[in-house]
Design an enzyme around this catalytic site. Structure first.
Site, PDB file in Angstrom:
ATOM      1  N   GLU A  39     -12.632 -15.313  42.422  1.00 32.64           N
ATOM      2  CA  GLU A  39     -11.778 -15.936  41.413  1.00 32.64           C
ATOM      3  C   GLU A  39     -10.459 -16.322  42.093  1.00 32.64           C
ATOM      4  O   GLU A  39      -9.819 -15.460  42.704  1.00 32.64           O
ATOM      5  CB  GLU A  39     -11.506 -14.968  40.265  1.00 32.64           C
ATOM      6  N   ARG A 264     -18.906  -0.804  45.853  1.00 36.51           N
ATOM      7  CA  ARG A 264     -17.666  -1.439  46.272  1.00 36.51           C
ATOM      8  C   ARG A 264     -16.936  -0.537  47.272  1.00 36.51           C
ATOM      9  O   ARG A 264     -17.241   0.653  47.393  1.00 36.51           O
ATOM     10  CB  ARG A 264     -16.767  -1.720  45.063  1.00 36.51           C
ATOM     11  N   LYS A 274      -6.796  -5.855  41.815  1.00 34.52           N
ATOM     12  CA  LYS A 274      -6.002  -7.072  41.954  1.00 34.52           C
ATOM     13  C   LYS A 274      -4.821  -7.050  40.985  1.00 34.52           C
ATOM     14  O   LYS A 274      -3.733  -7.527  41.304  1.00 34.52           O
ATOM     15  CB  LYS A 274      -6.869  -8.300  41.704  1.00 34.52           C
TER      16      LYS A 274
END
Length: 554
Positions: A39, A264, A274
């Site tokens: 993104e 992850r 983020k």
């Protein structure tokens, strides 16, 4: 057409095992296509590097292709700056997507058509509830959700409203389009998820052409289908979303991109959210996304982390299915190993103490030729000037040294790196009693005498003033914010120290930005893109020569 490469070496993780098995069985006509779908609402961090290395890495290893696809479905948070930075980061890591650069916005028209198709089939409806009302009626893990009052609108009415939504007749957030699945589904993601929302915002690529934007869960799987991705590889938090992706694919009868999830990266002494990284930047806790203390790739690049070290790190930690924490020292070790091989050596004194060699001629100096790297002769040699006056590290002198202090003290001898053996004969103090100068003598013919202490130095005549920034871990604890506390409370107050007094050998005056150096006995450093306010070169410490945190723990 790409060539399928099948190695006799067993694949080293379950993702590669799956790919090898699929290719051997001829699935997808022997074709492999992966994708990295960021993104563009921030800068990439080390967690993204794991996904980049996996997706691009398996494509390289098995002769496939990897797409770079920007999931630009939220114009409120997306900027061209982030798109450009993501491109640069992927290339810096050593990967190239070739002609395969795509955007979810490339597919807006097709996604809209599929939404109308679902509406016509009675599988989607326009809901007038607010986001908060939808959340409240969704239910919990143990209680089913409640149907929307608008769930039974006719396909014709839903289609008319949806087209009016696209035409801009309604305000931001006034209506949404939802999939009509099952409000009692055990998987909450299947409880009539939102497919589209209204956002009157400028989009970096489509401008104001759209005010209706697809949600990630609707755009993601269909984008994979359009690009005919064979292995959609993502992190474990998306495992519960896979049934929804599969539902959309089945209802629309599209190419069935298969999703596989891996754990992850959870890296100690930092945050990988983020949102939290954005807060650190916005609140000026750090100087920006490229602050060398940040886990962002642009920050690590500025700090001097080699791309190859990050790739080695991602390979070393492996790809698994269980979440675990990786200690930051593992990354630091990879950086040290790489820099030890490629970084030329140099001399720099951080806290200078003047030394005058009383028996060395005042009008004389000598040139000492030394290797730039002890094990890499191809890196060449350089010249150091030795003279009567020089500077040593203040910590390399003690007036009353303990028994195992093998550096300089009154009456003690040390060997200067690449230079002579000197003995401290006299200590000079200022009016306040502080030591400001050492008067020493050198031995012009030390012979084979063994001297235990070796210290670094710079020549006073041609030493270059530089600023040095000693960076450490951004947080003082392994898991910041653990237990729900404010992660900011765990910030490391000693994560940066600015050294204004440093003096370096002349070769460092022309150091290129990003060039790695080992300052002997001090660590690995690189030149910062921004000079100090007075024009001096700034050197960032990349990593210490050894794991100082582990040493403290011992």
């Amino acid at each position: 057409m790409t060539e399928t490469i099948l190695s006799e070496t067993p694949p080293r993780d379950f993702i590669r095992q799956i790919i090898a098995s699929d290719l051997a069985a001829g699935r997808n006509d022997g074709r492999l296509a992966t994708r990295f779908p960021p993104e563009p609402n921030g800068y990439l961090h080390i967690g993204h590097a794991k996904s980049i290395c996996l997706n691009f890495g398996v494509a390289q290893e098995f002769g496939g292709e990897c797409h770079l696809r920007f999931d630009d479905t939220n114009p409120v948070k997306e900027e061209q700056e982030f798109i450009d930075a993501i491109r640069a980061d992927v290339r810096w890591l050593g990967f190239d997507w070739g002609v395969h650069e795509y955007y979810a916005s490339d597919y807006f028209e097709q996604l809209y058509a599929w939404a109308e198709q679902l509406i016509g089939a009675g599988l989607a409806y326009v809901d007038d509830q607010s986001a908060e009302e939808i959340r409240q009626r969704r239910g919990t893990l143990t209680t089913p959700g409640q149907d929307s009052p608008w769930r039974d609108r006719s396909p014709a009415e839903n289609l008319e409203l949806f087209r009016r939504m696209r035409a801009g007749e309604f305000a931001t957030g006034e209506k949404v389009l939802r999939a009509k699945i099952d409000m009692a589904a055990p998987n909450i993601n299947l409880r009539d998820p939102v497919m589209y929302r209204i956002l009157h915002a400028h989009h970096p690529r489509t401008g104001t052409a759209w005010c209706l934007y697809p949600m990630y869960d609707f755009a993601h799987g269909q984008s994979d289908a359009i690009e005919r991705i064979t292995h959609s590889i993502c992190t474990l938090e998306f495992a519960d979303h896979r049934p929804l992706y599969d539902w959309f694919i089945a209802q629309l009868n599209l190419f069935p991109a298969r999703q596989y999830e891996f754990a992850r990266l959870n890296l100690g002494y930092t945050v990988m959210s983020k949102r939290k990284l954005q807060e650190l930047v916005a609140e000026k806790v750090v100087s920006g996304w490229d602050d060398p203390r940040m886990p962002t790739l642009v920050g690590m690049r500025r700090r001097g982390y080699p791309a190859r070290a990050i790739r080695t790190f991602c390979e070393r930690i492996g790809v698994g299915k269980s979440d675990n924490w990786i200690d930051y020292s593992v990354l630091e070790d990879c950086v040290r190993e790489e820099l030890n091989e490629i970084a030329p050596r140099a001399l720099c004194v951080l806290n200078p103490l003047k030394v005058v060699i009383t028996n060395y001629p005042a009008d004389h100096s000598e040139i000492i030729e030394v290797p730039n790297h002890p094990q890499q002769p191809e890196l060449g040699r350089r010249q150091l000037r030795f003279g009567r006056e020089l500077y040593i590290e203040r910590d390399d002198f003690m007036e009353d040294p303990p028994k195992k202090f093998f550096r300089l003290g009154p009456g003690r001898e040390v060997r200067l790196r690449y230079g002579h053996v000197i003995r401290c004969d006299e200590v000079v103090r200022d009016a306040a009693g502080a030591v400001v100068e050492l008067r020493c003598s050198y031995d012009p013919a030390p012979g084979e005498r063994k001297i235990k202490g070796i210290i670094h130095w710079v020549n006073a005549v041609d030493a270059v003033p530089v600023q040095v920034r000693l960076y450490d871990r951004l947080f003082a604890v392994e898991n910041p914010g653990r237990g729900g506390s404010d992660y900011r409370a765990d910030l490391n107050p000693a994560s940066i120290a600015r050294i204004e007094s440093a003096l370096a050998e002349p070769a460092l005056a022309s150091a290129a930005v990003g060039q790695a150096w080992q300052f002997e006995r001090l660590g690995y450093f690189c030149a910062d893109p921004q000079p100090a306010a007075d024009g001096r070169i700034v050197f960032n410490r990349t990593v210490t020569l050894r794991d100082s945190w582990a040493k403290q723990a011992e």
